[in-house]
Design a protein around this motif. Structure first.
Motif: not given
Length: 786
Positions: A15-31, A345-352
């Motif tokens: 329902k809240h795609r933009m919030t979800f996307g921003i939070n997911l991207l931010g946490l992925t980069l941080g992790l 999970i996204s961070a592990l893939v990106l780090a690899k």
């Protein structure tokens, strides 16, 4: 219940795609940043720390109390290990080793291989966990004519490790050499070792090479100790502080021990004590990882609490249906845990995917393998991230009362607003601190690269000559001077970059007999001064026109100052009992890192035991000149020419800082991007919550510029506050880091003004995008939803 929470979370994400996307991207980069830095820190913390007896292995260091101050080096007299094992009850075993020796030639029936390695005694093999592939480790170096080869060296010379065992080799370095028997083959030293010797030979032969130079006033070997269980290290250091003075009464040297496991991370000394080293960068990058993760979590907290009104009806209905605050808290925490899990999970893939690039930048060989310990560590980081990001929003969203919600009387308190703004200030403060740090490091590296070193670095080649004899060296120099493109050629006894050959054996008339002054001792061949293009301030260089020059000496400016000579040319000084005439004064030149001041030094003439050939080549047709030099070297010595450029060698002294600078740049970009990502999301929700107000203002005649100013003003003010708050700390930390260097750049005002401008402009652009979009909307669209 958990399944219901998970379904609700997934619906909320959809329902809240933009919030979800921003939070997911931010946490992925941080992790991702945390994972990469974690790999780097883990690798740093593992170096020298894998030996079975590591907690009892200690390296002996010596403090030299000179007139210029205390100097700490990891070198001892050659007799130190044997004497300490015999004299001290706490020493279970002691091992002696030579300084790292480059360019040793191994001859197998006319086939030549060059290798670098150490002379060590048998105890060295007993103390350290060196894995033998062939031979008996417990007997390998008892014979003075034994050699142990690394796996790769054995394969190069003999084709296999099994073929190497028991075979004979002839080795040589300078005028030294003899026939040795291969008594063992060990597995190559790896990334967890500082030194990676390609061979180990018997230390007693090194003692034989030293001859009468093996005495208590000559520091030309290293010592490792295996101390007995339960040894009090502070008490042991107190006990041995006068150990060398007991062997030589007039010595100014105080020994102490440091854990071998700590020598890599704690390698900086002041006034004879450990004050840090690489461990400082471990702490810095650990802090960067934490702060970047904090920025990502702050984004989550801010965006979640900012969109309270979007979920207020959901909370009101659930509470009116009997949902408890604890149940709602659990629901929101499950959402956070699930989002953090997706991010991990996204961070592990990106780090690899980034790992090869990260290894290249950091010059390491790190591998991201999901073993049990790593899974547990990543699981802990995941839970910590979810708690950091989720507790406050979950408490905040679950606190509202149903009557308050249903009457549409939900308003954020002043304290909550201030907390949200404070988090934005914190984000941009950290980002600005990183930007200023990156600029300061870059400015200092540029300063170093452009510093006048006292000689011309351009087009200088340094060639390893340890494996050739004195006669061969002179033959090469004579022939190489006639090659097209070679402007000059000479040789030097030690690598000029990072020179570590010193003596207290220089005396002069009027010298205080109780004062010990340390001079750098540089043995050079004819034409070295001309090849390096040192500046002669007074007198002359060494010259063939004056016959034997072995009783002549040339001083640098600092040496003249220390000695106190007013008319130095022609002065007689005494070096190791021999009278030497001062024939020249050189302008100070740098032979160490710019972290060190120029030391007093002298040059004396010598044409034996020259470790390096120094060549100046013409900048034109440089490739052809190097090819001609390599061909001549191969023809004369049947070896590949091992060379490097002097300017690159000098820059290698700062390889650690350069790697840190590169890594900091990337992490700084991540921090700024995350801060802007959070600001973008916060601006979007601010605009969303004020869209009716903006519509009314436009209907009443407000211009686009006035609305733009209204929205942007508050955010810009927050960034300005972060700039004002962080500037004093940024200046203090930058100035503290620069104090490591004796020669350093200035902290110009534009560094701080420029950093602040960059942060302000990025924030302005980020917010203005949303503000302009809102100000440009047709007011009918925002008012028609009523």
């Amino acid at each position: 219940m958990l399944s219901i929470y998970l379904k609700t979370a997934l619906r909320s994400f959809k329902k809240h795609r933009m919030t979800f996307g921003i939070n997911l991207l931010g946490l992925t980069l941080g992790l991702t940043t945390v994972i990469l830095i974690m790999l780097w820190v883990k690798d740093e913390m593992c170096i020298n720390r894998y030996h079975a007896l590591g907690d009892r292995i200690y390296a002996v260091f010596t403090n030299h109390d000179n007139s210029a101050g205390m100097v700490t080096i990891g070198v001892t007299p050659a007799e130190m290990a044997e004497a300490m094992e015999a004299d001290l009850a706490q020493v279970e075993m002691a091992a002696a080793y030579s300084p790292f020796i480059e360019g040793v030639s191994f001859d197998k029936g006319g086939e030549i291989q060059i290798a670098d390695g150490l002379f060590v005694d048998q105890q060295y093999l007993d103390i350290f966990s060196i894995e033998f592939l062939e031979g008996d480790k417990n007997q390998a170096l008892i014979d003075i004519n034994a050699v142990v080869l690394s796996e790769s060296t054995a394969n190069k010379i003999f084709g296999s490790t099994k073929e190497a065992l028991g075979k004979s080799l002839k080795w040589s370095v300078f005028e030294f050499g003899n026939d040795v028997l291969v008594s063992g083959v060990y597995k190559d030293f790896g990334s967890k070792d500082v030194d990676k010797p390609e061979f180990l030979m018997s230390f007693p032969y090194f003692r034989k090479m030293l001859g009468d130079r093996a005495h208590w006033d000559n520091f030309n070997a290293g010592t490792y100790l295996l101390l007995r269980e339960g040894t009090d290290i502070d008490g042991f250091n107190f006990q041995i502080k006068d150990y060398i003075k007991g062997k030589k009464a007039d010595s100014n040297v105080t020994p102490f021990v440091q854990s071998f496991e700590d020598t890599y991370l704690y390698g900086t000394y002041e006034d004879g004590k450990v004050v840090g080293g690489r461990i400082n960068y471990v702490w810095i990058f650990s802090a960067i990882a934490f702060f970047i993760l904090m920025i990502a979590c702050i984004n989550f907290m801010n965006l979640t609490t900012a969109r309270t009104m979007n979920r207020i009806k959901e909370i009101g209905v659930k509470k009116s249906m009997g949902a408890s605050r604890g149940g709602l808290f659990s629901q929101f925490m499950v959402e956070t845990m699930l989002l953090s899990f997706f991010a991990m999970i996204s961070a592990l893939v990106l780090a690899k995917l980034l790992q090869p690039f990260f290894n290249q930048v950091s010059m390491k060989e790190m591998v991201l393998d999901l073993n049990l310990s790593l899974v547990l560590l990543l699981g802990s980081i995941w839970v910590l991230t979810a708690l950091m990001a989720g507790i406050y929003p979950s408490l905040y969203l679950s606190k509202f009362r149903p009557i308050q919600i249903l009457k549409s009387n939900v308003k954020g308190s002043f304290g909550e607003l201030m907390a949200r703004k404070g988090l934005v200030v914190f984000q941009f403060s950290i980002s600005l601190l990183l930007i200023i740090g990156i600029v300061v490091i870059g400015k200092q590296m540029s300063f170093i690269q452009n510093q006048n070193l006292g000689y011309n670095q351009s087009n200088l080649l340094q060639v390893n000559s340890s494996s050739i004899s004195d006669a061969q060296l002179e033959l090469f120099l004579n022939q190489v001077r006639g090659l097209p493109g070679v402007e000059n050629a000479s040789s030097i006894a030690h690598p000029l970059i990072g020179l570590m050959s010193s003596t207290i054996g220089l005396h002069w008339e009027g010298k205080n007999p109780d004062e010990q002054v340390k001079f750098e001792n540089i043995s050079v061949n004819m034409d070295l001064i001309e090849t390096m293009e040192f500046e002669i301030l007074e007198g002359r260089s060494f010259s063939r026109e004056f016959g034997d020059e072995k009783s002549k000496i040339i001083l640098n400016e600092e040496a003249v100052s220390v000695i106190g000579l007013k008319e130095p040319i022609g002065t007689i000084v005494n070096l190791w009992g021999n009278d030497m005439e001062v024939i020249g004064i050189l302008k100070n030149f740098h032979f160490e890192s710019l972290k060190e001041t120029v030391k007093p030094a002298f040059l004396k003439y010598g044409d034996s035991f020259m470790q390096k050939i120094i060549l100046r080549i013409n900048i034109e047709n440089q490739t052809n000149s190097i090819a001609a030099l390599s061909g001549l070297y191969q023809d004369l010595f049947d070896q590949k020419m091992d060379f490097s450029f002097m300017d690159e060698d000098f820059q290698s002294l700062y390889s650690q800082e350069q790697r840190v600078s590169k890594l900091a740049k990337y992490f700084g970009v991540v921090a700024v991007f995350l801060s802007c990502l959070g600001l973008f999301g916060l601006a979007a929700f601010t605009v969303e919550n004020r869209k009716k107000e903006i519509g009314i203002r436009k209907v009443l005649g407000a211009s686009i510029n006035s609305i733009l100013y209204m929205i942007v003003r508050d955010f810009v003010l927050l960034v300005l506050i972060s700039i004002l708050l962080i500037m004093p700390l940024a200046w203090y930390l930058s100035n503290s880091w620069l104090q490591v260097y004796a020669y350093k750049t200035s902290l110009s005002w534009w560094i701080f003004a420029g950093g602040a401008t960059i942060v302000l402009m990025i924030a302005l652009i980020t917010v203005s995008f949303q503000a302009l979009k809102a100000a440009s909307n047709n007011p009918v669209n925002s008012l028609s939803s009523e």
